[in-house]
Design an enzyme around this catalytic site. Structure first.
Site, PDB file in Angstrom:
ATOM      1  N   CYS A  72       0.839  -1.206   0.000  1.00  0.00           N
ATOM      2  CA  CYS A  72       0.000   0.000   0.000  1.00  0.00           C
ATOM      3  C   CYS A  72       0.872   1.254   0.000  1.00  0.00           C
ATOM      4  O   CYS A  72       0.614   2.197  -0.738  1.00  0.00           O
ATOM      5  CB  CYS A  72      -0.929  -0.010   1.207  1.00  0.00           C
ATOM      6  SG  CYS A  72      -2.121   1.358   1.237  1.00  0.00           S
ATOM      7  N   CYS A 130      -6.322  -3.997   6.830  1.00  0.00           N
ATOM      8  CA  CYS A 130      -7.459  -3.079   6.757  1.00  0.00           C
ATOM      9  C   CYS A 130      -8.617  -3.643   5.948  1.00  0.00           C
ATOM     10  O   CYS A 130      -9.775  -3.347   6.239  1.00  0.00           O
ATOM     11  CB  CYS A 130      -7.020  -1.735   6.191  1.00  0.00           C
ATOM     12  SG  CYS A 130      -6.492  -1.768   4.458  1.00  0.00           S
TER      13      CYS A 130
END
Length: 381
Positions: A101, A199
């Site tokens: 990410c 997440c």
């Protein structure tokens, strides 16, 4: 400078944005919508980038007095992070989605768009520092508070990305000080729990999440001799170093716990054995990068420290770039064995507090057959 502040909706990014504004920069806040379910709500400290987080970020931006936008990066996040995560597990590797990410979303897609819009830098709430050397080159370093240091997950940054990055929290001695500052500024997120776990798997059930996407097929559990000693419900559910969840049903010959030593997705088997067999004397990866100026001659072995997990202690090591079987690799030899290293993990190389570079681990060499590394001088950097 014109600064784009990435605001996750947490306390760290809110204070970072405020500090950037206080420093006299022209700051604009942006929240990245990464979830493909925009109605998703946060559950305690699980998950991030939800609609609730977006609202928290907007409230903080309003109090700071900066413009605020939401950018939809959900499609790229799915392709570059979520799909990559699934593919890596299917290949028997253990990926780190936070590294991907940072690499592909926050400091590639976001920074690319920011520069195209005329911004000079992207500011985030990471705990890391940027230091300018005597020649004017920017270097990535650990944060002042090692307990909160996040330089490991930033090890994928390139020189160009570091040149356009800003970490206003890098010199802060503790997270408690950041929370106190947030409370003093009136931010509602001052005591908001830190997010943890993956997440996009907010319930924490990675095994179940993978089973839905990869499928669960029974396979064999083998010992180091190749003998079948049990069965499993899907190799994707295991990672090197894992102890729990083997469910073999009978003890080992010496009565000691068994650990996962290898995951073989091609034949859907898992190899287990004693903890000592997890000791690794060398790691290497062909996907590597330098965080800033590279060593003058990286093919010459140099002293460094290596860290293989976000919260692991660094270990003294010797590193070099080498050609192995036609592939150019960053080869790292720790001075004491690493334990439980899995292909797919990221190894970040440090010299002192400076992040020198990183590699995604492709292969490992067992400590049972490898000699100890010789002492070598630190390279010119």
């Amino acid at each position: 400078m014109k600064v784009l502040a990435a605001m996750s909706g947490g306390v760290d990014s809110a204070v970072a944005a405020a500090r950037a504004k206080d420093a006299g920069h022209d700051v604009v806040g942006v929240h990245l919508a990464l979830s493909r379910m925009p109605g998703t709500l946060r559950t305690g400290s699980r998950g991030c980038c939800t609609i609730e987080d977006s609202m928290d970020a907007q409230r903080a931006a309003n109090m700071i007095g900066i413009p605020y936008y939401v950018w939809d990066f959900s499609e790229r996040f799915k392709l570059d992070v979520v799909d990559d995560f699934v593919a890596e597990y299917q290949a028997g590797r253990t990926p780190n989605p936070c590294m991907r990410c940072n690499e592909r979303i926050k400091f590639a897609a976001l920074l690319e768009k920011a520069l195209a819009l005329g911004f000079d830098a992207v500011a985030t709430g990471h705990y890391a520092s940027i230091v300018t050397d005597s020649a004017g080159n920017k270097e990535l370093h650990r944060a002042a508070a090692w307990a909160k240091d996040q330089s490991y997950v930033l090890g994928v940054l390139t020189k160009e990305q570091i040149d356009h990055s800003m970490f206003p929290l890098g010199a802060t001695p503790s997270k408690a000080e950041v929370r106190a500052e947030a409370a003093a500024r009136g931010f509602t997120v001052a005591q908001k729990p830190d997010s943890h776990d993956i997440c996009f798997i907010p319930d924490g059930d990675t095994r179940g999440w993978l089973a839905d996407r990869v499928g669960a097929e029974q396979g064999e559990i083998l010992d180091r001799t190749g003998a079948v000693i049990g069965r499993h419900e899907g190799a994707h559910a295991f990672t090197v170093g894992q102890r729990k969840g083997l469910n073999i049903g009978f003890p080992s010959d010496d009565g000691k716990p068994r650990f996962v030593l290898e995951v073989r997705p091609r034949d859907n088997t898992v190899v287990v054995g004693p903890k000592a067999a997890l000791d690794i004397a060398e790691i290497a990866g062909s996907t590597f990068s330098w965080a800033g100026i590279a060593p003058l001659d990286p093919t010459e072995p140099f002293d460094c420290q290596v860290q293989i997990r976000a919260h692991a202690d660094p270990v003294d090591a010797v590193a070099r770039v080498s050609v192995v079987d036609g592939r150019t690799e960053l080869v790292i030899t720790p001075r004491e064995p690493l334990n439980g290293v899995a292909p797919g993990q990221t190894a970040v190389v440090y010299v002192g507090t400076r992040v020198l570079g990183q590699c995604t681990i492709d292969r490992t060499v067992s400590a049972l057959a490898a000699p100890a590394p010789a002492a070598v001088p630190v390279p010119s950097l």
